[in-house]
Design an enzyme around this catalytic site. Structure first.
Site, short mmCIF file in Angstrom:
data_model
loop_
_atom_site.label_atom_id
_atom_site.label_comp_id
_atom_site.label_asym_id
_atom_site.label_seq_id
_atom_site.Cartn_x
_atom_site.Cartn_y
_atom_site.Cartn_z
N GLY A 94 5.26 -20.79 -4.32
CA GLY A 94 4.63 -21.57 -5.37
C GLY A 94 5.33 -22.89 -5.63
N ASP A 95 4.78 -23.66 -6.55
CA ASP A 95 5.30 -24.98 -6.87
C ASP A 95 6.10 -24.91 -8.17
OD1 ASP A 95 5.29 -28.02 -7.41
OD2 ASP A 95 4.17 -27.90 -5.53
N TYR A 119 7.03 -23.82 -15.73
CA TYR A 119 7.93 -23.82 -16.88
C TYR A 119 8.12 -22.41 -17.40
CZ TYR A 119 9.05 -23.99 -21.89
OH TYR A 119 9.61 -23.74 -23.12
N HIS A 120 9.35 -22.08 -17.80
CA HIS A 120 9.64 -20.84 -18.50
C HIS A 120 10.30 -21.17 -19.83
CE1 HIS A 120 8.62 -18.78 -14.91
NE2 HIS A 120 9.73 -19.03 -14.26
N ALA A 153 1.25 -18.03 -14.50
CA ALA A 153 1.67 -18.46 -13.16
C ALA A 153 2.27 -17.28 -12.42
CB ALA A 153 2.69 -19.59 -13.27
N GLY A 204 4.57 -16.39 -8.81
CA GLY A 204 5.32 -16.83 -7.64
C GLY A 204 6.26 -15.71 -7.21
N GLY A 207 8.06 -13.08 -9.78
CA GLY A 207 6.87 -12.42 -10.31
C GLY A 207 5.94 -13.35 -11.06
N ALA A 229 4.67 -15.42 -14.98
CA ALA A 229 5.03 -16.03 -16.26
C ALA A 229 3.75 -16.16 -17.08
CB ALA A 229 5.68 -17.39 -16.06
N CYS A 258 2.23 -25.89 -11.36
CA CYS A 258 1.85 -25.28 -10.08
C CYS A 258 1.33 -26.33 -9.09
CB CYS A 258 0.83 -24.16 -10.27
SG CYS A 258 1.45 -22.82 -11.30
#
Length: 215
Positions: free
Chosen positions: A72-73, A76-77, A143, A145, A156, A158, A174
């Site tokens: 993935g790209d 944010y978390h 998201a 990934g 995993g 988000a 993403c």
């Protein structure tokens, strides 16, 4: 923590292969839930150009930036977001990586639908979307990934629950420049019970993977 569990599962598989033994434990692995401080992570195939602020500006936003080994790209978390790290043995689950990702998406889609919100997938993007078929209205609520080695997964999803969505203004989420981002709070107009939603996600992961339980 996820790297230690990931390494242990792979080590166990290597030992079984070398000793020609078989593990009869049906447990596919471990699910970790975390709630990160403000951080941007970039997948190994992503572009740093999708981070729209420099490192000095990151400091003013009390955020950090890391490259990761997931797919993935950039994403944010942060607080109010459920980040799930399923560290699963896909051979025990009897699924390939494509099906594994599909079931992760399904678990989030089931969770969102319990709030009366229809969600869906987009071919070629491992993300859960709302209104993907409405031009100019599509927005991401989760998201995904992942990384896999010897059929063991890490990283995993988000899932935006009560997430501060302003942090997404500083990236192309993403890698998309024409789609928005949302959360349960934004869609429903009020903050949600974070722990209750987390339990719903866990239960729906159990359903999606046809498991009696998840550690």
């Amino acid at each position: 923590m996820q790297e230690k569990i990931f390494g242990r599962l792979i080590g166990n598989k290597l030992h079984e292969h070398q000793s020609n033994s078989h593990d009869d434990n049906p447990d596919p692995g471990t699910l970790i839930f975390v709630e990160h401080p403000n951080v941007y992570t970039l997948g190994k195939s992503g572009s740093e150009n999708n981070l729209l602020i420099d490192h000095i500006q990151l400091q003013t936003k009390e955020a950090k930036f890391f490259r990761t080994d997931r797919g993935g790209d950039i994403t944010y978390h942060g607080p109010g977001q459920i980040v799930g790290y399923p560290i699963f043995d896909l051979e025990k689950l009897k699924v390939n990586l494509k099906e594994y990702i599909h079931r992760l998406e399904e678990a989030i889609i089931m969770t969102v639908s319990q709030f009366g919100i229809p969600a869906s997938r987009l071919d070629g993007a491992t993300v859960v979307w709302l209104d993907i078929d409405k031009k100019g209205k599509a927005r991401k609520i989760c998201a995904i990934g992942v990384r896999a080695s010897r059929y063991v997964t890490m990283h995993g999803f988000a899932f935006n629950v009560n997430t501060d969505l302003t942090y997404f203004n500083f990236i192309n989420p993403c890698g998309f420049i024409d789609k928005g981002v949302t959360s349960l709070e934004k869609e429903l107009g009020e903050k949600q019970d974070f722990e209750a939603v987390k339990l719903m996600v866990k239960n729906n992961l159990q359903k999606a993977f046809d498991l009696k339980w998840i550690n």
